[in-house]
Structures are given as C-alpha cells and as structure tokens.
Design a protein around this motif. Structure first.
Motif, PDB file in Angstrom:
ATOM      1  N   CYS A 137       0.839  -1.197   0.000  1.00  0.00           N
ATOM      2  CA  CYS A 137       0.000   0.000   0.000  1.00  0.00           C
ATOM      3  C   CYS A 137       0.879   1.254   0.000  1.00  0.00           C
ATOM      4  CB  CYS A 137      -0.852   0.066   1.266  1.00  0.00           C
ATOM      5  SG  CYS A 137      -1.845  -1.381   1.553  1.00  0.00           S
ATOM      6  N   SER A 166       4.923   2.021   0.007  1.00  0.00           N
ATOM      7  CA  SER A 166       5.484   0.684  -0.200  1.00  0.00           C
ATOM      8  C   SER A 166       5.065   0.129  -1.563  1.00  0.00           C
ATOM      9  CB  SER A 166       5.018  -0.254   0.913  1.00  0.00           C
ATOM     10  OG  SER A 166       5.418   0.259   2.168  1.00  0.00           O
ATOM     11  N   ILE A 202       5.361  -5.957   0.699  1.00  0.00           N
ATOM     12  CA  ILE A 202       6.258  -4.898   1.172  1.00  0.00           C
ATOM     13  C   ILE A 202       5.511  -4.059   2.198  1.00  0.00           C
ATOM     14  CG2 ILE A 202       7.783  -2.996   0.513  1.00  0.00           C
ATOM     15  CD1 ILE A 202       7.786  -4.012  -2.328  1.00  0.00           C
ATOM     16  N   SER A 203       6.040  -4.000   3.405  1.00  0.00           N
ATOM     17  CA  SER A 203       5.387  -3.212   4.456  1.00  0.00           C
ATOM     18  C   SER A 203       6.417  -2.739   5.474  1.00  0.00           C
ATOM     19  CB  SER A 203       4.318  -4.049   5.157  1.00  0.00           C
ATOM     20  OG  SER A 203       3.771  -3.322   6.241  1.00  0.00           O
ATOM     21  N   GLN A 204       6.548  -1.448   5.590  1.00  0.00           N
ATOM     22  CA  GLN A 204       7.475  -0.873   6.558  1.00  0.00           C
ATOM     23  C   GLN A 204       7.091  -1.319   7.968  1.00  0.00           C
ATOM     24  OE1 GLN A 204       8.887   1.268   9.598  1.00  0.00           O
ATOM     25  NE2 GLN A 204       6.882   2.023   8.979  1.00  0.00           N
ATOM     26  N   SER A 205       5.821  -1.137   8.332  1.00  0.00           N
ATOM     27  CA  SER A 205       5.371  -1.410   9.706  1.00  0.00           C
ATOM     28  C   SER A 205       5.169  -2.901   9.972  1.00  0.00           C
ATOM     29  CB  SER A 205       4.044  -0.698   9.968  1.00  0.00           C
ATOM     30  OG  SER A 205       3.032  -1.239   9.121  1.00  0.00           O
ATOM     31  N   GLY A 206       4.829  -3.649   8.935  1.00  0.00           N
ATOM     32  CA  GLY A 206       4.498  -5.061   9.119  1.00  0.00           C
ATOM     33  C   GLY A 206       3.125  -5.280   9.734  1.00  0.00           C
ATOM     34  N   THR A 212       0.151  -3.482   8.423  1.00  0.00           N
ATOM     35  CA  THR A 212      -0.909  -2.950   7.561  1.00  0.00           C
ATOM     36  C   THR A 212      -1.958  -4.029   7.280  1.00  0.00           C
ATOM     37  OG1 THR A 212       0.640  -1.403   6.606  1.00  0.00           O
ATOM     38  CG2 THR A 212      -1.334  -1.866   5.308  1.00  0.00           C
ATOM     39  N   VAL A 221       5.316  10.219  10.220  1.00  0.00           N
ATOM     40  CA  VAL A 221       4.252   9.402   9.639  1.00  0.00           C
ATOM     41  C   VAL A 221       4.503   9.144   8.150  1.00  0.00           C
ATOM     42  CG1 VAL A 221       1.811   9.498   8.980  1.00  0.00           C
ATOM     43  CG2 VAL A 221       2.467   9.818  11.360  1.00  0.00           C
ATOM     44  N   ALA A 222       5.051  10.129   7.464  1.00  0.00           N
ATOM     45  CA  ALA A 222       5.332   9.947   6.039  1.00  0.00           C
ATOM     46  C   ALA A 222       6.626   9.148   5.877  1.00  0.00           C
ATOM     47  CB  ALA A 222       5.460  11.299   5.367  1.00  0.00           C
ATOM     48  N   SER A 223       6.556   8.103   5.106  1.00  0.00           N
ATOM     49  CA  SER A 223       7.718   7.222   4.962  1.00  0.00           C
ATOM     50  C   SER A 223       8.785   7.851   4.065  1.00  0.00           C
ATOM     51  CB  SER A 223       7.263   5.890   4.374  1.00  0.00           C
ATOM     52  OG  SER A 223       8.349   5.008   4.321  1.00  0.00           O
ATOM     53  N   GLN A 250      13.433  -0.100   1.397  1.00  0.00           N
ATOM     54  CA  GLN A 250      12.606  -1.078   0.666  1.00  0.00           C
ATOM     55  C   GLN A 250      13.137  -1.251  -0.749  1.00  0.00           C
ATOM     56  OE1 GLN A 250       8.800   0.871   1.044  1.00  0.00           O
ATOM     57  NE2 GLN A 250       8.213  -0.313   2.845  1.00  0.00           N
ATOM     58  N   LYS A 299       3.877  12.431  -1.198  1.00  0.00           N
ATOM     59  CA  LYS A 299       4.496  13.174  -0.089  1.00  0.00           C
ATOM     60  C   LYS A 299       3.870  14.567   0.028  1.00  0.00           C
ATOM     61  CE  LYS A 299       6.030  10.574   1.789  1.00  0.00           C
ATOM     62  NZ  LYS A 299       6.274   9.187   1.543  1.00  0.00           N
ATOM     63  N   GLU A 349       0.222  14.397   1.388  1.00  0.00           N
ATOM     64  CA  GLU A 349       0.179  14.025   2.808  1.00  0.00           C
ATOM     65  C   GLU A 349       0.594  15.177   3.708  1.00  0.00           C
ATOM     66  OE1 GLU A 349       1.677   9.706   3.755  1.00  0.00           O
ATOM     67  OE2 GLU A 349       3.078  10.700   2.427  1.00  0.00           O
TER      68      GLU A 349
HETATM   69  C1  F6R Z   1       3.195   7.330   3.012  1.00  0.00           C
HETATM   70  C2  F6R Z   1       3.053   6.211   3.918  1.00  0.00           C
HETATM   71  C3  F6R Z   1       1.972   5.218   3.643  1.00  0.00           C
HETATM   72  C4  F6R Z   1       2.487   3.794   3.873  1.00  0.00           C
HETATM   73  C5  F6R Z   1       1.361   2.783   3.725  1.00  0.00           C
HETATM   74  C6  F6R Z   1       1.857   1.356   3.893  1.00  0.00           C
HETATM   75  O1  F6R Z   1       4.182   8.210   3.421  1.00  0.00           O
HETATM   76  O2  F6R Z   1       3.801   6.075   4.843  1.00  0.00           O
HETATM   77  O3  F6R Z   1       1.473   5.341   2.340  1.00  0.00           O
HETATM   78  O4  F6R Z   1       3.512   3.535   2.969  1.00  0.00           O
HETATM   79  O5  F6R Z   1       0.360   3.035   4.671  1.00  0.00           O
HETATM   80  O6  F6R Z   1       2.456   1.180   5.141  1.00  0.00           O
HETATM   81  P1  F6R Z   1       3.384  -0.033   5.438  1.00  0.00           P
HETATM   82  O7  F6R Z   1       4.596   0.048   4.575  1.00  0.00           O
HETATM   83  O8  F6R Z   1       3.708   0.050   6.887  1.00  0.00           O
HETATM   84  O9  F6R Z   1       2.591  -1.292   5.115  1.00  0.00           O
END
Ligand code: F6R
Length: 368
Positions: A57, A60, A103-107, A109, A155-157, A164, A242, A245
């Motif tokens: 999402c 990612s 692909i998920s930064q937080s793991g 989602t 909050v913004a990645s 990633q 970016k 957001e």
């Molecule tokens: C944008 C942002 C979100 C995440 C998205 C997926 O700056 O941070 O669009 O990329 O919510 O999040 P994760 O990677 O944690 O699954």
C-alpha cells in the motif's frame, strides 16, 4: 532526539545514506555471491517460480513498482504489482509456483496482511520485506528480508522507502543469481553501484538549501504535477503522495508518455511541474522525456527538473534545475526521490503544518 532537526521526518531524510548502507551490509560473500540468509526459500523453489506478485500500500506500493522494473530486467521473471486492498477481491491467479512479495514498513498494515493470508490459502509462497522485527506480516510469511532503516517516526515514509528499494534490488539480484540469468554475471558490478549509492544520496542532500528555497517559492500554489518515465514514474507518484500528505495540496504524478492522452489539458500558466529526467542512455527514454517537458512548458508550466550531472540538453527547458548524480536508470529512484522529499517537507513547514503528524493519517493502518 531529532538530532537538531525541527522534524523527525527531516532527520530521517538525512539518515538515508546510513540506512541504505546498513541495508547492504553483509550481503556479499568473499566469493562474490549474494547471500540473503533470512530468505529461507530453497534454490529449487526459486528456480520453479513462474511469476512474482508484489502487494503493498501507499509508499510501499511505489517501491514495488520500481521493483518490477528491476526484477523483470534482471531475472526475466514476470512481475505484477498490486495494491493490497484490491488483491484478494479480484480472484487473483496464484498457486505454488507464484511468489508473493509483501512490502510493508510497519508489518502491521491490515490490507497487506489480509492479502498474504489469501495468497497462502492458495498455496503461494510469501516473502515479506519489512522494517519491523517480529511484526504480523513477517510472522505470517514464509521468508523475510528485513530492511535496516531503524525506527521511522515521521508518519510519512522516507528512509523506509529507500531501504525497501534496496531490499527489492537485493531480491532481484538473488533471484538472478539462483536462476542463472545473463545478469547473474553482473551482480558484482551492480552491487558496487549499489554500494556507491549512500555517497550519491549525500551529494543530493548537500543541495537541500537550494531545494528548500524552491519549495518556499511555491507556498501559494494550489496544485503541483509530477512527471516521470520508467523507474522515474513511481518516483513521480511518490513525490506527489508526499506533497498531498504533508502540504495538503493537490498533487498528481503521471507517466510522461500519458500526458497527451489527457493530463496535458490541466496545464495552465505558472503550474509547477516537477520532472524526473531519466539518465541519458542508449534507449529513447531521455529524449521522450525531454519532449514531454517541452510540451508542458510551451503551455505555460513552470518546470522544475531533476536531471543528471552533465546533462545540458535539459537546460533550455528547465525553469529550475536540481542535479542528480550519474547512476543507472534502475537505481535512479534512490537519488531522485530525495529532492522530492525535501521539497514536500519544506513546503509543508512553510505552510505551518505539522510534518511529523499530518492530519487524518496514522503510522500503521491496522484496519481494512
Ligand atoms: C506514506 C506512507 C503510507 C504507507 C502505507 C503502507 O508516506 O507512509 O502510504 O507507505 O500506509 O504502510 P506499510 O509500509 O507500513 O505497510
């Protein structure tokens, strides 16, 4: 805690050279082979793969779009990229020869988690690319490549995105190595290019004051467009995200080739258009991008171009120019996104917004 920066986001943008370097440590054996210990997929399973489906999402997802270019080019394995929230509702064709990459930064989602559950119920293997040890998505996957961004608080990645990308390049090269494709022989060379990226990102960060000045000149704009091609297309989409957001501005990214199929109608006098110019190469990408830039400028757009060092062909058509280091087109997102992050961060700051906690957004989206 913010290392002298006003925002965590700004601190995290400046941590990117380190984050990228950390994500590359220990990946090459002395024999020149790539090792991804955490990958836990047998060589046979990789050789038998028919296709790869990337699900993610937001930011990612854009990393996944870049990954498609790299994986298909280096491994000749077909790749689909799909929004996690759409994946399981279309009855996707998935079986034991499909590798699903989440692909998920937080793991955490929820959309992505539900999508991998669906994929596994269809017997697909699931590989997670994740920044958070022990989170739900890696726990429910067959294999994991952890990114080494460190905790991302804004909050913004930002650094999450760059790491990633690195994980995706490593995955692509690893599959190329196991499958023995033509690019298997070039892995060493590509790894050397990747290892040079932290230095290149530093070079871009050194221009931050100029980018900030540009951003502050746009506080009264209502709308900003972003154009890119090839691996620069997802960069355009991510740059626009970016800005939405953080600055709460209308921002949209387009594949430059699509302009004439509709979006060019949006161009009006003074509209800022950020253009990610591909490196000059043997293909036609660069020339095609240049004509797109000429077209929008002829209709009154104010062009802000990101173009590689030494590319003078762009000068007549760029109202503003940010220089990027010379890198291969597939790796260019690692440097091209940085000015767009800086631009969004500074424009939002100038508008008085809370960059670390944008309105209506949460760091982990744990509902579908
Ligand atoms: C944008 C942002 C979100 C995440 C998205 C997926 O700056 O941070 O669009 O990329 O919510 O999040 P994760 O990677 O944690 O699954």
């Amino acid at each position: 805690e913010k290392d002298g920066h006003d925002w965590f986001m700004r601190k995290e943008i400046f941590e990117q050279p380190r984050a990228v370097a950390d994500s590359l440590i220990g990946r090459r054996t002395t024999g020149g082979l790539l090792q991804l210990d955490e990958m836990r997929l047998a060589d046979e399973e990789i050789r038998d793969l028919d296709k790869i489906i990337i699900i993610a999402c937001g930011t990612s997802f854009y990393a996944g779009m870049v990954a498609k270019y790299a994986i298909e080019h280096w491994t000749r394995t077909p790749v689909e990229v799909e929004l996690a929230s759409e994946f399981r509702y279309r009855d996707p064709i998935v079986d034991a020869t499909t590798l699903v990459v989440a692909i998920s930064q937080s793991g955490e989602t929820a959309d992505t988690l539900q999508a991998i559950r669906h994929a596994r119920s269809q017997r697909a293997k699931v590989l997670a690319i994740c920044n958070t040890n022990g989170s739900s998505i890696p726990r429910e996957s067959d294999a994991v490549i952890y990114t080494h961004a460190g905790p991302e608080i804004g909050v913004a990645s930002t650094k999450g995105f760059l790491t990633q990308l690195v994980a995706c390049y490593l995955l692509a090269l690893y599959v190329a190595q196991v499958k023995g494709t033509r690019f298997g022989d070039e892995i060493d060379e590509i790894m050397v290019q990747l290892e040079a990226m932290p230095g290149h990102i530093e070079t871009v960060l050194a221009q931050s004051d100029a980018v900030y000045e540009l951003a502050r000149a746009h506080t009264s704009t209502r709308s900003v467009l972003f154009l890119g091609r090839h691996a620069g297309y997802p960069v355009a989409l991510e740059g626009a995200l970016k800005l939405k957001e953080l600055a709460y501005l209308h921002a949209e990214g387009f594949a430059a080739g699509e302009l004439k199929h509709g979006p060019i109608a949006l161009i009006e006098d003074g509209l800022p258009v950020l253009c990610v110019v591909p490196p000059r190469g043997r293909d036609q990408l660069h020339g095609k991008m240049l004509s797109g830039i000429q077209e929008v400028r002829a209709r009154g757009a104010r062009t802000i171009c990101l173009a590689e060092e030494g590319d003078s062909t762009i000068e007549p058509y760029a109202d503003d120019l940010v220089r990027l280091p010379r890198v291969p087109v597939l790796l260019q997102p690692l440097v091209a996104i940085v000015p767009l992050q800086l631009f969004a961060c500074e424009l939002a700051t100038a508008l008085g917004h809370d960059v670390d906690q944008p309105r209506n957004l949460a760091k982990s989206v744990t509902v579908e």
